[in-house]
Write a protein that holds these residues in place. Structure first.
Motif, PDB file in Angstrom:
ATOM      1  N   ARG A   1       0.813  -1.216   0.000  1.00 18.32           N
ATOM      2  CA  ARG A   1       0.000   0.000   0.000  1.00 18.32           C
ATOM      3  C   ARG A   1       0.848   1.267   0.000  1.00 18.32           C
ATOM      4  O   ARG A   1       0.427   2.312  -0.493  1.00 18.32           O
ATOM      5  CB  ARG A   1      -0.929  -0.001   1.212  1.00 18.32           C
ATOM      6  CG  ARG A   1      -2.024  -1.062   1.141  1.00 18.32           C
ATOM      7  CD  ARG A   1      -2.957  -0.937   2.328  1.00 18.32           C
ATOM      8  NE  ARG A   1      -4.040  -1.910   2.254  1.00 18.32           N
ATOM      9  CZ  ARG A   1      -5.016  -1.997   3.155  1.00 18.32           C
ATOM     10  NH1 ARG A   1      -5.029  -1.161   4.194  1.00 18.32           N
ATOM     11  NH2 ARG A   1      -5.958  -2.900   3.011  1.00 18.32           N
ATOM     12  N   LYS A   2       2.035   1.169   0.590  1.00 19.88           N
ATOM     13  CA  LYS A   2       2.895   2.348   0.689  1.00 19.88           C
ATOM     14  C   LYS A   2       4.095   2.277  -0.253  1.00 19.88           C
ATOM     15  O   LYS A   2       4.981   3.115  -0.188  1.00 19.88           O
ATOM     16  CB  LYS A   2       3.390   2.520   2.121  1.00 19.88           C
ATOM     17  CG  LYS A   2       2.279   2.760   3.142  1.00 19.88           C
ATOM     18  CD  LYS A   2       2.861   2.950   4.532  1.00 19.88           C
ATOM     19  CE  LYS A   2       1.772   3.230   5.548  1.00 19.88           C
ATOM     20  NZ  LYS A   2       2.330   3.416   6.909  1.00 19.88           N
ATOM     21  N   ALA A   3       4.102   1.287  -1.116  1.00 17.49           N
ATOM     22  CA  ALA A   3       5.277   1.024  -1.942  1.00 17.49           C
ATOM     23  C   ALA A   3       5.561   2.117  -2.962  1.00 17.49           C
ATOM     24  O   ALA A   3       6.658   2.185  -3.517  1.00 17.49           O
ATOM     25  CB  ALA A   3       5.121  -0.317  -2.664  1.00 17.49           C
ATOM     26  N   TYR A   4       4.567   2.967  -3.224  1.00 21.84           N
ATOM     27  CA  TYR A   4       4.741   3.962  -4.272  1.00 21.84           C
ATOM     28  C   TYR A   4       5.089   5.350  -3.729  1.00 21.84           C
ATOM     29  O   TYR A   4       5.299   6.282  -4.511  1.00 21.84           O
ATOM     30  CB  TYR A   4       3.451   4.056  -5.093  1.00 21.84           C
ATOM     31  CG  TYR A   4       2.961   2.708  -5.572  1.00 21.84           C
ATOM     32  CD1 TYR A   4       3.569   2.070  -6.651  1.00 21.84           C
ATOM     33  CD2 TYR A   4       1.905   2.061  -4.927  1.00 21.84           C
ATOM     34  CE1 TYR A   4       3.135   0.826  -7.087  1.00 21.84           C
ATOM     35  CE2 TYR A   4       1.468   0.810  -5.356  1.00 21.84           C
ATOM     36  CZ  TYR A   4       2.081   0.196  -6.435  1.00 21.84           C
ATOM     37  OH  TYR A   4       1.660  -1.038  -6.859  1.00 21.84           O
ATOM     38  N   GLU A   5       5.152   5.499  -2.420  1.00 25.38           N
ATOM     39  CA  GLU A   5       5.336   6.823  -1.828  1.00 25.38           C
ATOM     40  C   GLU A   5       6.724   7.399  -2.058  1.00 25.38           C
ATOM     41  O   GLU A   5       6.929   8.596  -1.884  1.00 25.38           O
ATOM     42  CB  GLU A   5       5.019   6.781  -0.332  1.00 25.38           C
ATOM     43  CG  GLU A   5       3.547   6.519  -0.041  1.00 25.38           C
ATOM     44  CD  GLU A   5       3.189   6.746   1.415  1.00 25.38           C
ATOM     45  OE1 GLU A   5       3.936   7.486   2.092  1.00 25.38           O
ATOM     46  OE2 GLU A   5       2.182   6.184   1.865  1.00 25.38           O
ATOM     47  N   ALA A   6       7.680   6.551  -2.424  1.00 16.75           N
ATOM     48  CA  ALA A   6       9.035   7.045  -2.669  1.00 16.75           C
ATOM     49  C   ALA A   6       9.278   7.366  -4.140  1.00 16.75           C
ATOM     50  O   ALA A   6      10.341   7.863  -4.503  1.00 16.75           O
ATOM     51  CB  ALA A   6      10.063   6.020  -2.194  1.00 16.75           C
ATOM     52  N   ASP A   7       8.293   7.117  -4.988  1.00 15.78           N
ATOM     53  CA  ASP A   7       8.490   7.304  -6.427  1.00 15.78           C
ATOM     54  C   ASP A   7       8.830   8.743  -6.807  1.00 15.78           C
ATOM     55  O   ASP A   7       9.522   8.991  -7.798  1.00 15.78           O
ATOM     56  CB  ASP A   7       7.242   6.856  -7.192  1.00 15.78           C
ATOM     57  CG  ASP A   7       7.056   5.345  -7.170  1.00 15.78           C
ATOM     58  OD1 ASP A   7       7.919   4.656  -6.588  1.00 15.78           O
ATOM     59  OD2 ASP A   7       6.052   4.864  -7.719  1.00 15.78           O
ATOM     60  N   GLU A   8       8.346   9.697  -6.022  1.00 17.70           N
ATOM     61  CA  GLU A   8       8.602  11.100  -6.342  1.00 17.70           C
ATOM     62  C   GLU A   8      10.093  11.418  -6.346  1.00 17.70           C
ATOM     63  O   GLU A   8      10.533  12.343  -7.034  1.00 17.70           O
ATOM     64  CB  GLU A   8       7.876  12.018  -5.359  1.00 17.70           C
ATOM     65  CG  GLU A   8       7.998  13.492  -5.721  1.00 17.70           C
ATOM     66  CD  GLU A   8       7.332  14.415  -4.716  1.00 17.70           C
ATOM     67  OE1 GLU A   8       7.215  15.619  -5.014  1.00 17.70           O
ATOM     68  OE2 GLU A   8       6.939  13.945  -3.632  1.00 17.70           O
ATOM     69  N   ILE A   9      10.860  10.657  -5.591  1.00 14.45           N
ATOM     70  CA  ILE A   9      12.310  10.894  -5.537  1.00 14.45           C
ATOM     71  C   ILE A   9      12.914  10.804  -6.930  1.00 14.45           C
ATOM     72  O   ILE A   9      13.715  11.660  -7.338  1.00 14.45           O
ATOM     73  CB  ILE A   9      12.987   9.888  -4.586  1.00 14.45           C
ATOM     74  CG1 ILE A   9      12.555  10.154  -3.145  1.00 14.45           C
ATOM     75  CG2 ILE A   9      14.508   9.952  -4.718  1.00 14.45           C
ATOM     76  CD1 ILE A   9      13.023   9.105  -2.163  1.00 14.45           C
ATOM     77  N   PHE A  10      12.527   9.766  -7.670  1.00 14.42           N
ATOM     78  CA  PHE A  10      13.080   9.614  -9.016  1.00 14.42           C
ATOM     79  C   PHE A  10      12.579  10.713  -9.943  1.00 14.42           C
ATOM     80  O   PHE A  10      13.344  11.239 -10.771  1.00 14.42           O
ATOM     81  CB  PHE A  10      12.723   8.236  -9.584  1.00 14.42           C
ATOM     82  CG  PHE A  10      13.519   7.891 -10.815  1.00 14.42           C
ATOM     83  CD1 PHE A  10      14.764   7.302 -10.702  1.00 14.42           C
ATOM     84  CD2 PHE A  10      13.039   8.187 -12.079  1.00 14.42           C
ATOM     85  CE1 PHE A  10      15.513   7.011 -11.834  1.00 14.42           C
ATOM     86  CE2 PHE A  10      13.776   7.909 -13.218  1.00 14.42           C
ATOM     87  CZ  PHE A  10      15.026   7.312 -13.100  1.00 14.42           C
ATOM     88  N   ASP A  11      11.314  11.084  -9.808  1.00 12.08           N
ATOM     89  CA  ASP A  11      10.766  12.163 -10.640  1.00 12.08           C
ATOM     90  C   ASP A  11      11.517  13.468 -10.401  1.00 12.08           C
ATOM     91  O   ASP A  11      11.815  14.209 -11.343  1.00 12.08           O
ATOM     92  CB  ASP A  11       9.278  12.353 -10.348  1.00 12.08           C
ATOM     93  CG  ASP A  11       8.444  11.147 -10.779  1.00 12.08           C
ATOM     94  OD1 ASP A  11       8.885  10.429 -11.694  1.00 12.08           O
ATOM     95  OD2 ASP A  11       7.374  10.924 -10.189  1.00 12.08           O
ATOM     96  N   LEU A  12      11.826  13.758  -9.135  1.00  7.11           N
ATOM     97  CA  LEU A  12      12.567  14.975  -8.804  1.00  7.11           C
ATOM     98  C   LEU A  12      13.976  14.938  -9.393  1.00  7.11           C
ATOM     99  O   LEU A  12      14.508  15.964  -9.832  1.00  7.11           O
ATOM    100  CB  LEU A  12      12.652  15.143  -7.286  1.00  7.11           C
ATOM    101  CG  LEU A  12      11.351  15.467  -6.552  1.00  7.11           C
ATOM    102  CD1 LEU A  12      11.566  15.365  -5.049  1.00  7.11           C
ATOM    103  CD2 LEU A  12      10.846  16.854  -6.922  1.00  7.11           C
ATOM    104  N   ALA A  13      14.564  13.739  -9.411  1.00  3.28           N
ATOM    105  CA  ALA A  13      15.941  13.592  -9.880  1.00  3.28           C
ATOM    106  C   ALA A  13      16.073  13.814 -11.385  1.00  3.28           C
ATOM    107  O   ALA A  13      17.189  13.996 -11.886  1.00  3.28           O
ATOM    108  CB  ALA A  13      16.478  12.212  -9.507  1.00  3.28           C
ATOM    109  N   LEU A  14      14.969  13.807 -12.097  1.00  2.38           N
ATOM    110  CA  LEU A  14      15.031  14.092 -13.531  1.00  2.38           C
ATOM    111  C   LEU A  14      15.364  15.557 -13.793  1.00  2.38           C
ATOM    112  O   LEU A  14      15.816  15.917 -14.883  1.00  2.38           O
ATOM    113  CB  LEU A  14      13.687  13.743 -14.190  1.00  2.38           C
ATOM    114  CG  LEU A  14      13.298  12.262 -14.163  1.00  2.38           C
ATOM    115  CD1 LEU A  14      11.897  12.080 -14.711  1.00  2.38           C
ATOM    116  CD2 LEU A  14      14.296  11.414 -14.944  1.00  2.38           C
TER     117      LEU A  14
END
Length: 256
Positions: A64-77
């Protein structure tokens, strides 16, 4: 090229948060664009020092919480991202990296991944570093941060043949994080004052501000030894403590 900078150490109390704060200040003083992500939900102290300039994320093995860190990669772009990790998060971070094939897509998107591993010199801390290094091999650039604030004798590390072979094999930069004096650190922690504010904080006194400047200067020099960041221009300036001429009472006044 943008990058994700994980401030790791796995164990609690090894100095991750202080090192993360210094890394943020390094970017500020050197005019490097960055994003700060506070991933320590239980003790978000790095975010507390930079309340208007950070985002939050969580690493979890829960679906359920596995996607909450995805923003890190988006920011790194767009910019380099400094991620302050909590203790005992290795399984969750590893799961996020492998489940999302981060190492594969990072290459395609020209995003480098670095792990600044802060070590206290203890046996457990050292074993966790070697575990991470062998798990990711050359796919994640590790930087071994020897925290001299917690250990001032690293002879046992230098004589550890297994570790030294791994450092040589994977070309791991080794840097020495200097000790930050307890007095100044306690004042900053109690008041939640970041390093930018502390440079002109009167309660530190002239010598306290000078010790702060010396600490940051030494820490920045060590960070640069790793040759990971490429700041456009250094702008580290010492505290401005000048002495005026005699005032009307015949006394020497000090500007603070």
């Amino acid at each position: 090229m943008a990058a994700i900078h994980f401030i790791d150490g796995e164990k609690g109390g090894v100095g991750k948060s202080l090192f993360a704060r210094v890394m943020v200040q390094y970017c500020i003083d050197n005019k490097v664009l960055y994003e700060l992500v506070e991933a320590d939900r239980s003790n978000p102290d790095v975010g507390a020092f930079y309340p208007d300039n950070h985002k939050t994320a969580v690493f979890s093995e829960s679906e359920r919480k596995a996607y909450e860190a995805d923003e890190i990669f988006d920011l790194a772009l767009e910019n380099s991202v400094i991620v302050n990790l909590p203790a005992q998060v290795y399984p969750a971070v590893t799961d996020w990296i492998e489940r999302n094939q981060i190492l594969e897509i990072s290459g395609k998107n020209k995003v480098k991944i670095h792990k600044w591993f802060v070590c206290s010199g203890g046996y457990d801390s050292l074993q966790l570093f070697m575990q991470s290094l062998e798990r990711f091999e050359k796919k994640i650039k590790h930087i071994f941060v020897r925290n001299f604030g917690l250990c001032d004798d690293w002879k046992h590390i230098d004589e550890n043949q297994e570790l030294q072979e791994l450092i040589k094999t994977y070309k791991v930069p080794v840097i020495d994080f200097p000790k930050f004096s307890y007095r100044e650190r306690n004042i900053l922690d109690a008041k939640r004052i970041n390093f930018s504010e502390a440079k002109n904080y009167k309660d530190l006194g002239i010598l306290g501000r000078q010790r702060l400047h010396r600490f940051l200067k030494q820490a920045f020099e060590e960070i640069e030894k790793a040759k990971i960041w490429n700041p456009p221009a250094a702008s580290i300036t010492p505290p401005s403590d000048k002495v005026d001429t005699a005032n009307s009472n015949g006394k020497v006044a000090t500007k603070k």
